[in-house]
Design a protein around this motif. Structure first.
Motif, PDB file in Angstrom:
ATOM      1  N   UNK A 194       0.832  -1.200   0.000  1.00 31.39           N
ATOM      2  CA  UNK A 194       0.000   0.000   0.000  1.00 31.39           C
ATOM      3  C   UNK A 194       0.863   1.245   0.000  1.00 31.39           C
ATOM      4  N   UNK A 195       0.369   2.261  -0.661  1.00 39.29           N
ATOM      5  CA  UNK A 195       0.956   3.601  -0.591  1.00 39.29           C
ATOM      6  C   UNK A 195      -0.146   4.534  -0.099  1.00 39.29           C
ATOM      7  N   UNK A 196       0.253   5.611   0.522  1.00 38.93           N
ATOM      8  CA  UNK A 196      -0.748   6.557   1.009  1.00 38.93           C
ATOM      9  C   UNK A 196      -0.807   6.582   2.526  1.00 38.93           C
ATOM     10  N   UNK A 197      -1.881   7.155   3.028  1.00 37.37           N
ATOM     11  CA  UNK A 197      -2.042   7.342   4.462  1.00 37.37           C
ATOM     12  C   UNK A 197      -2.272   6.020   5.184  1.00 37.37           C
ATOM     13  N   UNK A 198      -1.688   5.921   6.384  1.00 37.39           N
ATOM     14  CA  UNK A 198      -1.817   4.736   7.210  1.00 37.39           C
ATOM     15  C   UNK A 198      -2.546   5.095   8.498  1.00 37.39           C
ATOM     16  N   UNK A 199      -3.460   4.229   8.911  1.00 40.12           N
ATOM     17  CA  UNK A 199      -4.133   4.378  10.200  1.00 40.12           C
ATOM     18  C   UNK A 199      -3.432   3.442  11.187  1.00 40.12           C
TER      19      UNK A 199
END
Length: 151
Positions: free
Chosen positions: A85-90
């Motif tokens: 995954x790329x992008x924001x992580x929770x």
């Protein structure tokens, strides 16, 4: 992320000294005969963890992130999917510096089907979710080669 056939691993030499050490070991050794557990290749810089695992449904697994090591994951027996995954992580579990791992929730950007003869390199700080059951197979024997990002 790098995803390819194991027979092509030489193509990725030159990215880093430690990755070259890991690639050389892969080319010169039969990974199937390594014992379960840790095998040191170059002290703490490059080492292998051989494990047996049970693949799980993807909704039972979180993405993981490492900061000190990249992973080369190779299935010796069985088939799993690994998502990246790329992008924001929770954040689910805060990053643990001692264990070099944190767990996160995020959307999948790519899904790679593994199995013998294939490998994936997940770079440091690249979110990845290994151990996803696919094709009704759950039992895995795999090696994860930990490659330090610092020389």
């Amino acid at each position: 992320m790098i995803y390819d056939l194991l027979k092509n691993i030489e193509r990725y030499e030159g990215i880093s000294k430690n990755l070259d050490t890991a690639i050389k070991f892969i080319k010169e050794h039969d990974l199937d005969v390594l014992p379960l557990g840790r095998t040191d290749i170059d002290e703490h810089r490059v080492f292998i963890n051989v494990m047996e695992a049970i693949a799980k449904p993807e909704d039972e697994i979180y993405f993981e992130v490492h900061k000190k090591y990249m992973d080369i994951q190779i299935d010796l027996e069985g088939i799993e999917a690994i998502e990246t995954a790329v992008g924001d992580l929770e954040e689910i579990t805060p990053y643990d510096e001692g264990k070099d791992i944190g767990f996160y929730r995020t959307g999948t950007s790519a899904r790679c089907i593994m199995g013998p003869g294939r490998f994936i390199v997940c770079m440091a700080e690249e979110a990845h979710k290994p151990g996803i059951a696919c094709q009704d197979e759950r039992v895995l024997k795999k090696c994860v080669i930990k490659v330090a990002v610092e020389e």
